[in-house]
Design a protein around this motif. Sequence first.
Motif, PDB file in Angstrom:
ATOM      1  N   PRO A 111       0.810  -1.220   0.000  1.00  0.00           N
ATOM      2  CA  PRO A 111       0.000   0.000   0.000  1.00  0.00           C
ATOM      3  C   PRO A 111       0.841   1.266   0.000  1.00  0.00           C
ATOM      4  N   ARG A 112       0.204   2.361  -0.392  1.00  0.00           N
ATOM      5  CA  ARG A 112       0.808   3.660  -0.152  1.00  0.00           C
ATOM      6  C   ARG A 112       0.789   3.908   1.348  1.00  0.00           C
ATOM      7  N   HIS A 113       1.821   4.557   1.873  1.00  0.00           N
ATOM      8  CA  HIS A 113       1.860   4.776   3.317  1.00  0.00           C
ATOM      9  C   HIS A 113       2.667   6.021   3.626  1.00  0.00           C
ATOM     10  N   LYS A 114       2.570   6.479   4.882  1.00  0.00           N
ATOM     11  CA  LYS A 114       3.099   7.794   5.248  1.00  0.00           C
ATOM     12  C   LYS A 114       4.615   7.861   5.245  1.00  0.00           C
ATOM     13  N   ASN A 115       5.315   6.729   5.347  1.00  0.00           N
ATOM     14  CA  ASN A 115       6.778   6.737   5.349  1.00  0.00           C
ATOM     15  C   ASN A 115       7.372   6.379   3.994  1.00  0.00           C
ATOM     16  N   GLU A 116       6.529   6.397   2.967  1.00  0.00           N
ATOM     17  CA  GLU A 116       6.987   6.023   1.629  1.00  0.00           C
ATOM     18  C   GLU A 116       8.095   6.941   1.134  1.00  0.00           C
ATOM     19  N   PHE A 117       7.987   8.235   1.462  1.00  0.00           N
ATOM     20  CA  PHE A 117       8.985   9.192   0.976  1.00  0.00           C
ATOM     21  C   PHE A 117      10.355   8.935   1.566  1.00  0.00           C
ATOM     22  N   ARG A 118      10.413   8.178   2.658  1.00  0.00           N
ATOM     23  CA  ARG A 118      11.705   7.838   3.264  1.00  0.00           C
ATOM     24  C   ARG A 118      12.337   6.601   2.632  1.00  0.00           C
ATOM     25  N   GLY A 119      11.659   6.043   1.627  1.00  0.00           N
ATOM     26  CA  GLY A 119      12.183   4.858   0.961  1.00  0.00           C
ATOM     27  C   GLY A 119      11.878   3.580   1.699  1.00  0.00           C
ATOM     28  N   GLN A 120      10.965   3.635   2.678  1.00  0.00           N
ATOM     29  CA  GLN A 120      10.621   2.444   3.446  1.00  0.00           C
ATOM     30  C   GLN A 120       9.517   1.671   2.738  1.00  0.00           C
ATOM     31  N   ASP A 121       9.718   0.393   2.597  1.00  0.00           N
ATOM     32  CA  ASP A 121       8.739  -0.466   1.949  1.00  0.00           C
ATOM     33  C   ASP A 121       7.752  -0.971   2.992  1.00  0.00           C
ATOM     34  N   LEU A 122       6.559  -1.339   2.548  1.00  0.00           N
ATOM     35  CA  LEU A 122       5.558  -1.890   3.447  1.00  0.00           C
ATOM     36  C   LEU A 122       4.806  -2.997   2.730  1.00  0.00           C
ATOM     37  N   LEU A 123       4.797  -4.177   3.320  1.00  0.00           N
ATOM     38  CA  LEU A 123       4.089  -5.320   2.768  1.00  0.00           C
ATOM     39  C   LEU A 123       3.041  -5.777   3.775  1.00  0.00           C
ATOM     40  N   LEU A 124       1.800  -5.886   3.338  1.00  0.00           N
ATOM     41  CA  LEU A 124       0.735  -6.355   4.212  1.00  0.00           C
ATOM     42  C   LEU A 124       0.118  -7.617   3.628  1.00  0.00           C
ATOM     43  N   PRO A 125       0.152  -8.736   4.340  1.00  0.00           N
ATOM     44  CA  PRO A 125      -0.487  -9.958   3.863  1.00  0.00           C
ATOM     45  C   PRO A 125      -2.008  -9.822   3.930  1.00  0.00           C
ATOM     46  N   ILE A 126      -2.690 -10.360   2.931  1.00  0.00           N
ATOM     47  CA  ILE A 126      -4.149 -10.300   2.858  1.00  0.00           C
ATOM     48  C   ILE A 126      -4.696 -11.715   2.978  1.00  0.00           C
ATOM     49  N   GLY A 127      -5.381 -11.992   4.081  1.00  0.00           N
ATOM     50  CA  GLY A 127      -5.903 -13.323   4.356  1.00  0.00           C
ATOM     51  C   GLY A 127      -7.185 -13.645   3.609  1.00  0.00           C
ATOM     52  N   PRO A 128      -7.741 -14.835   3.821  1.00  0.00           N
ATOM     53  CA  PRO A 128      -8.877 -15.314   3.029  1.00  0.00           C
ATOM     54  C   PRO A 128     -10.139 -14.480   3.152  1.00  0.00           C
ATOM     55  N   ARG A 129     -10.438 -13.972   4.336  1.00  0.00           N
ATOM     56  CA  ARG A 129     -11.655 -13.159   4.493  1.00  0.00           C
ATOM     57  C   ARG A 129     -11.530 -11.843   3.736  1.00  0.00           C
ATOM     58  N   ALA A 130     -10.365 -11.204   3.823  1.00  0.00           N
ATOM     59  CA  ALA A 130     -10.138  -9.966   3.091  1.00  0.00           C
ATOM     60  C   ALA A 130     -10.074 -10.220   1.585  1.00  0.00           C
ATOM     61  N   GLN A 131      -9.510 -11.345   1.190  1.00  0.00           N
ATOM     62  CA  GLN A 131      -9.471 -11.693  -0.240  1.00  0.00           C
ATOM     63  C   GLN A 131     -10.877 -11.807  -0.816  1.00  0.00           C
ATOM     64  N   GLU A 132     -11.770 -12.402  -0.044  1.00  0.00           N
ATOM     65  CA  GLU A 132     -13.145 -12.566  -0.507  1.00  0.00           C
ATOM     66  C   GLU A 132     -13.813 -11.206  -0.718  1.00  0.00           C
ATOM     67  N   LEU A 133     -13.529 -10.260   0.164  1.00  0.00           N
ATOM     68  CA  LEU A 133     -14.090  -8.922   0.024  1.00  0.00           C
ATOM     69  C   LEU A 133     -13.581  -8.218  -1.228  1.00  0.00           C
ATOM     70  N   LEU A 134     -12.301  -8.453  -1.542  1.00  0.00           N
ATOM     71  CA  LEU A 134     -11.646  -7.709  -2.617  1.00  0.00           C
ATOM     72  C   LEU A 134     -11.722  -8.371  -3.986  1.00  0.00           C
ATOM     73  N   PHE A 135     -12.017  -9.641  -4.031  1.00  0.00           N
ATOM     74  CA  PHE A 135     -11.843 -10.430  -5.240  1.00  0.00           C
ATOM     75  C   PHE A 135     -12.437  -9.757  -6.481  1.00  0.00           C
ATOM     76  N   GLU A 136     -13.720  -9.456  -6.466  1.00  0.00           N
ATOM     77  CA  GLU A 136     -14.362  -8.880  -7.650  1.00  0.00           C
ATOM     78  C   GLU A 136     -13.947  -7.435  -7.886  1.00  0.00           C
ATOM     79  N   LEU A 137     -13.592  -6.706  -6.830  1.00  0.00           N
ATOM     80  CA  LEU A 137     -13.233  -5.296  -6.969  1.00  0.00           C
ATOM     81  C   LEU A 137     -11.886  -5.100  -7.663  1.00  0.00           C
ATOM     82  N   LEU A 138     -11.057  -6.136  -7.685  1.00  0.00           N
ATOM     83  CA  LEU A 138      -9.730  -5.994  -8.281  1.00  0.00           C
ATOM     84  C   LEU A 138      -9.731  -6.241  -9.786  1.00  0.00           C
TER      85      LEU A 138
END
Length: 237
Positions: A111-138
Motif C-alpha cells: 500500500p501507499r503509506h506515510k513513510n513512503e517518501f523515506r524509501g521504506q517499503d511496506l508489505l501487508l499480507p491479505i488473508g482469506p476473508r479480506a481476499q473474498e471482500l476484494l476479489f471482484e473489486l480488483l
Amino acid sequence: DKDLSRTYVNQCVSKLKRAFKWAASEELIDVAAWHALTTVGGLEAGRTQARETPKRHGVSWDQVGPVIEAAGPIIKVMIELQWLTGARSGSIVEMKPEQFDRTVDPWIWRPRHKNEFRGQDLLLPIGPRAQELLFELLFRPGASYVFSPREARRNPRYGEKYSSLTYRQAVERAQERAGVSPGWTPHQLRHARATLVREQFGLEAAQAMLGHASLEATQIYASSRFELAKRIASEIG
C-alpha cells in the motif's frame, strides 16, 4: 481563544514550519526566517492552557457491525477491510489493483503509506476473508482506484477516489443511520486490530501485522516478522 486543542495547535505550527522551509528552499524568502521558526517549540502537555484531546482507543465489533450494515456497499467493504487488515485510512483510500501480488497465498499488498517518501517499503499480507471482500473489486485497470465515490454514487460529478476525510465523513453518516453513539473514527479500526493481534499473538506480532516501524525501527519486510505477519493474516485476516 478558539478553544483549539493542544495537538491541533502543534500540527498547525508544524505545517507552517514545513511551508516556510519549502519557501526558503525555493529562495522565495530569506533562509533566516525559516531558521528563526525552527526555534519555536510545540505546546507541551501539562504546561499550557490549551485543551487536551482524549486518547482514542480501539473500537469493539459491537460498535462496528451495525455501522457496516447501515453503510453503502463500497463504504461497507472499506470498513470491513480496515477491520481485518488494520491498514491506515490513507492506504485504504489509495488502494489500486496494481499494488497486489495475488500469485501467492496469502496475497501481498504494497500500500501507499506515510513513510513512503523515506524509501521504506511496506508489505501487508491479505488473508482469506479480506481476499473474498476484494476479489471482484480488483478486476479493473491496475492503476485505477479500487474504491471510487463516482462508482459508489453512480454519478460523474463525484471524484474518482475518496480522501481520508471523505471516507471518515461517510462512516459518520453510516453511524448516524445506525444510531451508534458515541461515534468512532476509521483510525480506531486500526487500534482495534492491533489490540486483537497483540492479545492473541503478542506485541511483536501486532507490530509485524501493522507494519509499525518500532522495536529497533525494524519494518515488516524483515523476513522473520513478515513470516509471522503472513501466518496471522492466514488465520484471522
